[in-house]
Design a protein around this motif. Structure first.
Motif: not given
Length: 361
Positions: A1-25
């Protein structure tokens, strides 16, 4: 997830094995939240800007969580483990660069690692491991460079390691460990620092523990405490106006403890207390106090049997005071300099004292 600017919100939910989650704000007023349930999951969150908040929560084993913030007013929270205590082999890394940052991380169970690095003013780093459940073999490393920093670590279980390194002014380092074979290391460089390490709790558990406190600067304060037996406390202070205090056994059963206090500078105070219980419990303890400088004071108190107190002072206007209660205790006092004073109180049987003074009084 990539976000540029003000008042941003990022949410991620994963269930299982060997998952990857990334965010850049990048920007202001951002918020990022990641939740993962399973094994061998990885999450990374990067925030550039002001007033950011990052929260990561992982349930399972062998998970890794990385959060990096650059800016002012940031807050990072990492949680590994659930109400079922499942967090083994987990890794948390949090890096903050800027002002008024806060980092918090906690772990359940064993074989977990927390590393937190902060650069800036007004930072706070806090780490909890085991959280009252079974656990051990956990490690915490907290590094702070700047002014007004606070580092706090709490660990339950055995074979845990806490290493706190602070560089700057008005820092505070706190470590609490309950269990056996734990290690606490605190290093501070600057003015007005305070270090406190406590091993052992309500159930008296602290065996084979090690506390190492090093302070370089002015007006530092170091305190170390142990329950039970086979523990070691080492305190080194380089500077002026330092104060070092050690308490071992704490009126419970215990013995074979060792404390060493080494001070170079002016106006230092070293105080060591090794306490036994009723009778002659509290055997084989050793206190070593070395002071090189002016206007130093060394105080040693021991109760039990077969204890040793060794005080060495080189400088002017030193004072050494020994109190031993019990049997077969030994006191050694060596003072080199002017206007030194030695006071010894022994109550019991087969105790001995040797005082050596060189210089004019």
């Amino acid at each position: 997830q990539l976000q540029f600017g003000d008042s941003n919100s990022a949410t991620s939910s994963q269930e299982g094995a060997s998952n990857f989650s990334g965010s850049l704000q990048e920007g202001g007023f951002n918020s990022a939240t990641i939740a993962q349930v399973g094994e061998a999951n990885a999450s990374e969150q990067y925030q550039l800007g002001e007033s950011n908040s990052a929260v990561g929560e992982q349930w399972g084993t062998d998970n890794s969580l990385y959060q990096d913030q650059d800016g002012g007013g940031n807050s990072a929270t990492s949680i590994q483990g659930s109400s079922l205590f499942d967090s083994r082999g987990g890794t948390v890394e949090q890096i903050q660069i800027g002002e008024e940052n806060t980092a918090f991380a906690n772990h359940e169970e064993d074989n977990n690692y927390i590393g937190q690095g902060q650069l800036g003013d007004g930072n706070s780093a806090s780490a909890d491991q085991n959280l009252g459940s079974f656990g051990g073999n956990n490690s915490v490393l907290q590094i702070q460079i700047g002014n007004g920093n606070i580092a706090d670590a709490s660990q339950n279980g055995s074979d845990n390691v806490s290493d706190q390194d602070q560089g700057g002014d008005e820092n505070l380092a706190l470590v609490t460990q309950s269990g056996t074979e734990n290690t606490a290391i605190q290093s501070q460089s600057g003015v007005g620092n305070s270090a406190e390490a406590v091993q052992g709790g309500f159930f008296f558990t602290s065996r084979g523990g090690t506390v190492d406190q090093f302070q370089s600067g002015d007006e530092n304060v170091a305190f170390g405490r142990h329950e039970e037996d086979d523990n070691i406390i080492t305190q080194t202070q380089l500077g002026n106006g330092n104060s070092a205090a050690v308490t071992q056994n704490i009126l419970t059963f215990g013995g074979e403890n060792f404390s060493q206090q080494f001070q170079i500078g002016d106006g230092n105070i070293a105080e060591a207390s090794q306490e036994g219980g009723s009778g002659l419990s509290g055997e084989g303890n050793i206190v070593s106090q070395i002071q090189l400088g002016n206007e130093n004071i060394a105080l040693s108190s021991q109760s039990g049997a077969g204890n040793i107190s060794d005080i060495f002072q080189a400088g002017d206007m030193n004072l050494a005071e020994d109190t031993q209660l019990g049997a077969d205790n030994f006191t050694f006092v060596t003072q080199s300099g002017n206007m030194n004073s030695s006071i010894i109180l022994q109550n019991g049987t087969a105790n001995s004292a040797i005082v050596t003074q060189t210089g004019s009084n």
